[in-house]
Design a protein around this motif. Structure first.
Motif, PDB file in Angstrom:
ATOM      1  N   TYR A 158       0.829  -1.205   0.000  1.00  0.00           N
ATOM      2  CA  TYR A 158       0.000   0.000   0.000  1.00  0.00           C
ATOM      3  C   TYR A 158       0.860   1.249   0.000  1.00  0.00           C
ATOM      4  O   TYR A 158       1.967   1.252   0.516  1.00  0.00           O
ATOM      5  N   THR A 159       0.301   2.319  -0.556  1.00  0.00           N
ATOM      6  CA  THR A 159       1.003   3.597  -0.494  1.00  0.00           C
ATOM      7  C   THR A 159       0.840   4.161   0.921  1.00  0.00           C
ATOM      8  O   THR A 159      -0.130   3.849   1.616  1.00  0.00           O
ATOM      9  N   GLN A 160       1.762   5.023   1.297  1.00  0.00           N
ATOM     10  CA  GLN A 160       1.722   5.589   2.642  1.00  0.00           C
ATOM     11  C   GLN A 160       0.517   6.492   2.857  1.00  0.00           C
ATOM     12  O   GLN A 160       0.157   6.784   3.991  1.00  0.00           O
ATOM     13  N   GLU A 161      -0.117   6.913   1.800  1.00  0.00           N
ATOM     14  CA  GLU A 161      -1.291   7.776   1.930  1.00  0.00           C
ATOM     15  C   GLU A 161      -2.586   6.986   2.121  1.00  0.00           C
ATOM     16  O   GLU A 161      -3.614   7.551   2.439  1.00  0.00           O
ATOM     17  N   SER A 162      -2.550   5.686   1.910  1.00  0.00           N
ATOM     18  CA  SER A 162      -3.785   4.903   1.989  1.00  0.00           C
ATOM     19  C   SER A 162      -4.163   4.581   3.430  1.00  0.00           C
ATOM     20  O   SER A 162      -3.311   4.470   4.315  1.00  0.00           O
ATOM     21  N   GLU A 163      -5.443   4.424   3.650  1.00  0.00           N
ATOM     22  CA  GLU A 163      -5.945   4.078   4.983  1.00  0.00           C
ATOM     23  C   GLU A 163      -5.456   2.695   5.401  1.00  0.00           C
ATOM     24  O   GLU A 163      -5.123   2.467   6.568  1.00  0.00           O
ATOM     25  N   ALA A 164      -5.382   1.770   4.445  1.00  0.00           N
ATOM     26  CA  ALA A 164      -4.922   0.414   4.753  1.00  0.00           C
ATOM     27  C   ALA A 164      -3.491   0.435   5.292  1.00  0.00           C
ATOM     28  O   ALA A 164      -3.168  -0.264   6.259  1.00  0.00           O
ATOM     29  N   PHE A 165      -2.630   1.249   4.683  1.00  0.00           N
ATOM     30  CA  PHE A 165      -1.254   1.353   5.155  1.00  0.00           C
ATOM     31  C   PHE A 165      -1.235   1.846   6.599  1.00  0.00           C
ATOM     32  O   PHE A 165      -0.498   1.323   7.431  1.00  0.00           O
ATOM     33  N   TYR A 166      -2.057   2.832   6.902  1.00  0.00           N
ATOM     34  CA  TYR A 166      -2.123   3.395   8.248  1.00  0.00           C
ATOM     35  C   TYR A 166      -2.572   2.322   9.250  1.00  0.00           C
ATOM     36  O   TYR A 166      -1.997   2.196  10.340  1.00  0.00           O
TER      37      TYR A 166
END
Length: 123
Positions: free
Chosen positions: A54-62
């Protein structure tokens, strides 16, 4: 499968160390999970690997990042906490780690059963 952080909120707990009956309960859960430290490390590494998708901007990454952080905190409390000091949210953290391990164990069991069925040529 992503399991949200233990308390449903994100971030670090600040405050007094855990004491009394809650600390005793934490210690009991931690002792029960000690033999499963390797499995917890496997879960942690799997979460780290999956987070890279996931990209660092995605909610899943968070969500992955917070799960990794909370699981790391639990392992730290169990293995290296100076003087056995446990954070105020330590009991919630231990219960959450226990839940994560149960989910992991049940998924592992399902995978083994599928492998057994496949090995026998049923599927």
């Amino acid at each position: 499968a992503v399991v949200s952080t233990q308390s449903g909120h994100y971030g670090r707990a600040h405050g007094k160390p855990l004491k009394g009956p809650e600390k005793d309960k934490f210690d009991m859960i931690a002792r029960e999970l000690l033999p499963d430290r390797i499995s917890i490390l496997v879960i942690l590494n799997t979460l780290r690997r999956d987070a890279k998708l996931y990209t660092q901007e995605s909610e899943a990454f968070y969500i992955y990042r917070e799960c990794i952080h909370e699981l790391s905190r639990f392992l730290y409390c169990v293995n290296k906490s100076p003087g056995g000091i446990v954070p105020e949210d330590g009991l919630d953290l231990a219960q959450w780690a226990s839940k994560i391990l149960r989910v992991y164990d049940s998924e592992k069991k399902v995978t083994r059963e599928k492998d057994t069925v496949t090995d026998r040529g049923i599927c």
